[in-house]
Scaffold this active site. Structure first.
Site, short mmCIF file in Angstrom:
data_model
loop_
_atom_site.label_atom_id
_atom_site.label_comp_id
_atom_site.label_asym_id
_atom_site.label_seq_id
_atom_site.Cartn_x
_atom_site.Cartn_y
_atom_site.Cartn_z
N LYS A 74 32.24 13.45 158.71
CA LYS A 74 31.99 11.71 158.72
C LYS A 74 32.28 11.58 159.94
O LYS A 74 32.24 10.49 160.29
CB LYS A 74 32.62 11.72 157.25
CG LYS A 74 31.77 13.10 156.44
CD LYS A 74 32.44 12.10 154.82
CE LYS A 74 31.18 13.06 154.12
NZ LYS A 74 32.17 12.62 152.29
N ALA A 139 38.50 11.86 152.13
CA ALA A 139 37.57 12.02 151.51
C ALA A 139 37.88 10.47 150.57
O ALA A 139 37.26 9.53 150.00
CB ALA A 139 38.11 13.48 150.07
N ASN A 159 50.29 12.58 148.20
CA ASN A 159 49.72 13.81 149.31
C ASN A 159 51.10 14.38 149.59
O ASN A 159 52.66 14.39 149.19
CB ASN A 159 49.12 13.07 150.99
CG ASN A 159 48.78 14.31 151.62
OD1 ASN A 159 47.73 14.39 151.13
ND2 ASN A 159 48.84 14.41 152.75
N LYS A 164 51.43 10.74 155.41
CA LYS A 164 49.92 10.54 155.99
C LYS A 164 49.66 9.31 154.54
O LYS A 164 48.71 8.59 154.34
CB LYS A 164 49.34 11.93 155.58
CG LYS A 164 47.48 11.94 156.01
CD LYS A 164 47.53 13.27 156.05
CE LYS A 164 45.45 13.03 157.00
NZ LYS A 164 44.72 14.17 156.62
N MET A 224 36.88 14.93 142.22
CA MET A 224 36.04 14.90 143.68
C MET A 224 35.16 16.59 143.64
O MET A 224 34.39 16.48 143.98
CB MET A 224 36.64 14.28 144.87
CG MET A 224 37.02 12.41 144.48
SD MET A 224 38.18 11.59 145.23
CE MET A 224 37.00 12.14 146.81
N GLY A 248 33.30 16.65 139.89
CA GLY A 248 32.57 15.44 141.13
C GLY A 248 30.56 15.67 141.12
O GLY A 248 30.68 14.48 142.21
#
EC number: 1.1.1.25
Length: 278
Positions: A74, A139, A159, A164, A224, A248
């Site tokens: 992506k 995502a 996370n 991050k 998800m 998801g």
């Protein structure tokens, strides 16, 4: 957009990924096309990890009109585009490609698909809710803008590596919007009305240890990830007293419908397609 003008001939589309054999996208797009007898051919294409651009070019030369992009391409798709939508720019990632003349266009329909599934199919609200997102990968980056547009009370990103999550929260935090907080999973505290899991390890039966008491009364939980049975995250949420859980699959179908509309100029009905995939 390619839209209605391509409909006289069969439109060739694909999904790029690596691996991609598990993808249900062809099934979904062929089911959409059948609703209006729209001549669409949709295939899976496994792009080499070191030559995504070459795979896209080869598909274009084979007559491809547009494509979906899944893991791990992506961000590369984003870099390849000549023009991108605002929501793709916000996400830093592209999951939907189409050509207009020689120009390669990119969009990101993930966040819109997630919000549509949560609101329209699950009947849950995001507005004025405390939202927790587990994970800080691509995502998550793709869905933050559309979630924040729903005006939650607050959004926390947690996370394994807290840096991050903090960086991601800092990127999307706007002065006038709801507070966006980032931190580690190990010092996660507070109560939330909607918990969204985007930790990809959830596919393989490994959920990180989460503290008890994260779910407020009446809280709902969304994974998800999707599978043929409840995911480890969904089972955790049920044990923690979630009022409802969802995987998801609906997000997959809704983001596909957004892409299909860009390509073909009409919006498919997602409900019968979701029912058939179950």
């Amino acid at each position: 957009m390619s839209g209605e003008k391509d409909r006289a001939d069969t439109g060739l589309y694909c999904v790029f990924g690596n691996p991609v054999s598990h993808s249900r996208s062809p099934e979904i797009h062929h089911a959409f096309a059948a609703q209006h007898s729209d001549p669409v051919q949709y295939e899976k294409r496994e792009a080499p990890l070191d030559d995504f651009a070459g795979a896209v070019q080869a598909f274009r030369e084979a007559g491809g009109l547009g494509a979906n992009v899944t893991v791990p391409f992506k961000e590369q798709a984003f870099a390849l585009c000549d023009a991108i939508t605002e929501r793709a720019d916000q996400a830093g990632a592209v999951n939907t490609l189409w050509w207009d003349g020689d120009q390669l266009h990119g969009d990101n329909t993930d966040g819109a698909g997630l919000v549509k599934d949560i609101r329209n199919n699950q009947g849950w609200t995001i507005r004025k809710k405390r939202v927790l997102i587990l994970g800080a990968g691509g995502a998550v980056r793709g869905v933050l803008g559309p979630i924040l547009a729903q005006e939650p009370t607050l959004l926390r990103i947690a996370n394994r590596t807290k840096e991050k999550a903090e960086a991601l929260a800092g990127n999307v935090m706007k002065g006038e919007g709801p507070p966006v907080l980032g931190g580690g999973l190990d010092n996660l505290m507070g109560q939330f009305d909607l918990v969204i899991n985007a930790i990809s390890a959830g596919l393989h039966g490994e959920m990180p240890a989460l503290p008890d008491g994260l779910l407020a009364e009446g809280a709902v939980a969304y994974d998800m990830v999707y599978g043929s049975e409840p995911t480890p995250f969904m089972r955790w949420a049920e044990q923690q007293g979630a009022a409802a859980t969802a995987d998801g699959l609906g997000m997959l179908v809704e983001q596909a419908a957004e892409a299909f509309e860009i390509w073909r100029g009409w919006r498919p009905n997602t409900a019968p397609v979701m029912a058939s995939l179950r």
